[in-house]
Motif scaffolding. Structure first.
Motif, mmCIF file in Angstrom:
data_model
loop_
_atom_site.group_PDB
_atom_site.id
_atom_site.type_symbol
_atom_site.label_atom_id
_atom_site.label_comp_id
_atom_site.label_asym_id
_atom_site.label_seq_id
_atom_site.Cartn_x
_atom_site.Cartn_y
_atom_site.Cartn_z
ATOM 1 N N UNK A 1 -18.967 14.444 -17.958
ATOM 2 C CA UNK A 1 -20.303 14.969 -17.704
ATOM 3 C C UNK A 1 -20.255 16.443 -17.329
ATOM 4 N N UNK A 2 -21.345 17.116 -17.638
ATOM 5 C CA UNK A 2 -21.509 18.533 -17.311
ATOM 6 C C UNK A 2 -22.723 18.700 -16.421
ATOM 7 N N UNK A 3 -22.532 19.338 -15.275
ATOM 8 C CA UNK A 3 -23.648 19.670 -14.388
ATOM 9 C C UNK A 3 -23.599 21.172 -14.121
ATOM 10 N N UNK A 4 -24.772 21.767 -13.945
ATOM 11 C CA UNK A 4 -24.859 23.214 -13.748
ATOM 12 C C UNK A 4 -25.527 23.508 -12.410
ATOM 13 N N UNK A 5 -24.907 24.389 -11.631
ATOM 14 C CA UNK A 5 -25.463 24.777 -10.337
ATOM 15 C C UNK A 5 -25.078 26.222 -10.052
ATOM 16 N N UNK A 6 -26.091 27.059 -9.846
ATOM 17 C CA UNK A 6 -25.875 28.464 -9.490
ATOM 18 C C UNK A 6 -24.933 29.174 -10.456
ATOM 19 N N UNK A 7 -25.214 29.022 -11.752
ATOM 20 C CA UNK A 7 -24.450 29.675 -12.833
ATOM 21 C C UNK A 7 -23.044 29.112 -13.031
ATOM 22 N N UNK A 8 -22.725 28.013 -12.340
ATOM 23 C CA UNK A 8 -21.407 27.379 -12.465
ATOM 24 C C UNK A 8 -21.556 26.061 -13.217
ATOM 25 N N UNK A 9 -20.735 25.875 -14.247
ATOM 26 C CA UNK A 9 -20.743 24.618 -14.988
ATOM 27 C C UNK A 9 -19.595 23.737 -14.520
ATOM 28 N N UNK A 10 -19.933 22.561 -13.996
ATOM 29 C CA UNK A 10 -18.916 21.633 -13.512
ATOM 30 C C UNK A 10 -18.694 20.548 -14.562
ATOM 31 N N UNK A 11 -17.497 20.542 -15.150
ATOM 32 C CA UNK A 11 -17.141 19.500 -16.115
ATOM 33 C C UNK A 11 -16.267 18.488 -15.392
ATOM 34 N N UNK A 12 -16.735 17.249 -15.362
ATOM 35 C CA UNK A 12 -15.994 16.187 -14.677
ATOM 36 C C UNK A 12 -15.684 15.058 -15.643
ATOM 37 N N UNK A 13 -14.433 14.614 -15.648
ATOM 38 C CA UNK A 13 -14.041 13.454 -16.457
ATOM 39 C C UNK A 13 -13.538 12.347 -15.536
ATOM 40 N N UNK A 14 -13.664 11.119 -16.028
ATOM 41 C CA UNK A 14 -13.222 9.976 -15.213
ATOM 42 C C UNK A 14 -12.821 8.817 -16.105
ATOM 43 N N UNK A 15 -11.780 8.110 -15.690
ATOM 44 C CA UNK A 15 -11.400 6.843 -16.298
ATOM 45 C C UNK A 15 -10.893 5.945 -15.175
ATOM 46 N N UNK A 16 -11.303 4.672 -15.166
ATOM 47 C CA UNK A 16 -10.919 3.791 -14.050
ATOM 48 C C UNK A 16 -9.413 3.584 -13.913
ATOM 49 N N UNK A 17 -8.643 3.816 -14.995
ATOM 50 C CA UNK A 17 -7.193 3.681 -14.929
ATOM 51 C C UNK A 17 -6.557 5.028 -14.608
ATOM 52 N N UNK A 18 -6.672 5.439 -13.354
ATOM 53 C CA UNK A 18 -6.044 6.663 -12.841
ATOM 54 C C UNK A 18 -6.411 7.908 -13.649
ATOM 55 N N UNK A 19 -7.634 7.932 -14.131
ATOM 56 C CA UNK A 19 -8.107 9.078 -14.921
ATOM 57 C C UNK A 19 -7.214 9.360 -16.126
ATOM 58 N N UNK A 20 -6.705 8.288 -16.743
ATOM 59 C CA UNK A 20 -5.999 8.453 -18.011
ATOM 60 C C UNK A 20 -7.027 8.828 -19.073
ATOM 61 N N UNK A 21 -6.539 9.334 -20.208
ATOM 62 C CA UNK A 21 -7.447 9.912 -21.189
ATOM 63 C C UNK A 21 -7.314 9.244 -22.556
ATOM 64 N N UNK A 22 -8.125 8.232 -22.846
ATOM 65 C CA UNK A 22 -8.146 7.672 -24.199
ATOM 66 C C UNK A 22 -8.796 8.647 -25.169
ATOM 67 N N UNK A 23 -8.654 8.379 -26.450
ATOM 68 C CA UNK A 23 -9.113 9.320 -27.478
ATOM 69 C C UNK A 23 -10.590 9.657 -27.357
ATOM 70 N N UNK A 24 -11.422 8.665 -27.023
ATOM 71 C CA UNK A 24 -12.857 8.939 -26.962
ATOM 72 C C UNK A 24 -13.204 9.877 -25.812
ATOM 73 N N UNK A 25 -12.503 9.756 -24.684
ATOM 74 C CA UNK A 25 -12.751 10.655 -23.555
ATOM 75 C C UNK A 25 -12.277 12.064 -23.900
ATOM 76 N N UNK A 26 -11.132 12.176 -24.568
ATOM 77 C CA UNK A 26 -10.644 13.489 -24.984
ATOM 78 C C UNK A 26 -11.621 14.163 -25.936
ATOM 79 N N UNK A 27 -12.175 13.405 -26.868
ATOM 80 C CA UNK A 27 -13.156 13.965 -27.809
ATOM 81 C C UNK A 27 -14.404 14.436 -27.076
#
Length: 250
Positions: free
Chosen positions: A7-33
């Motif tokens: 997800x992307x959230x914007x606050x005071x000209x700053x863009x916060x990109x946050x990713x999450x996966x329940x398995x220790x924030x591992x990155x399957x192909x769909x999350x990477x895309x």
């Protein structure tokens, strides 16, 4: 939190990109895309002056590639596509016209370390140890090697790659140049990240973009290089050694 997201959230000209996966924030192909698309979106958004990359939860920053997908690879073509996931994210980060601050609250393994190294400025907690475990399962950190070596040098990258079952401390990562600073608590980390991002957002955006171009000089060939590296890993993951080793993770 039980479902993965980017997800992307914007606050005071700053863009916060946050990713999450329940398995220790591992990155399957769909999350990477999704992460690639979100980085590109933030880079093209005039309302954003600087980007902060972070992961959800309060423990592991990123455990690297999804082992479930890794185990399921059955041919070299699929393997190349799989390992191209982190290549695409790294290339999106280096080509993004906005400076990216990394906020690393916990451990990073393999591709997770690649993400931290691909940020333009990275801060972490004392719990943010790092590991390159790829050789221990029969492959190697081929895709992320260029960005890790660029950040911490060939000597440190080689040391971590060969000592593949060891977590190296956050202080080691700071000493080698991966982290700009290390904090005792997540709260202190977040305060430092916001303070820096706010300062950067007040600077001339054209100057920031030009400096980012300077920072990444000499990496224009990475679109091709990282794809070639993904092909190497895609073949090695099919080896008898790796298949036998991966059975322990089923």
């Amino acid at each position: 939190m039980s479902k993965s997201y980017v997800k992307l959230t914007i606050s005071s000209d700053i863009g916060y990109i946050e990713f999450f996966h329940p398995n220790r924030n591992s990155m399957p192909s769909d999350v990477l895309s999704q992460l690639v698309k979100t980085i590109q979106e933030a880079g093209n958004n005039d309302a954003i002056k600087v980007i902060v990359l972070k992961s959800g939860g309060d423990r592991t920053f990123c455990a690297g590639a999804s082992f479930n997908e890794l185990i399921a690879i059955e041919n070299a073509k699929v393997g190349k596509v799989f390992f191209s996931g982190f290549a695409n994210v790294i290339n999106a980060m280096r080509k993004c016209p906005k400076l990216i601050i990394g906020r690393v609250q916990g451990k990073s393994v393999g591709g997770g370390l690649g993400l931290a190294a691909a940020t333009d400025y990275c801060m972490a907690t004392v719990y943010a140890s790092i590991k390159l475990s790829e050789l221990s399962i029969g492959i190697g950190p081929f895709v992320i090697e260029p960005v890790v070596t660029r950040k911490i040098g060939l000597s440190a990258m080689s040391q971590m790659t060969i000592d593949a079952e060891t977590f190296f401390s956050a202080e080691f990562a700071k000493e080698k140049g991966l982290y700009a600073d290390v904090f005792e608590t997540v709260e202190e980390l977040d305060e430092a990240v916001i303070t820096l991002a706010t300062k950067l957002a007040s600077y001339n955006p054209e100057a920031l973009t030009e400096m980012k171009t300077v920072f990444w000089k000499g990496t224009d060939h990475w679109d091709t290089l990282l794809t070639e590296r993904a092909e190497i890993s895609g073949k090695l993951v099919l080896s008898k050694f790796t298949k036998k080793t991966l059975k322990r993770f089923r």
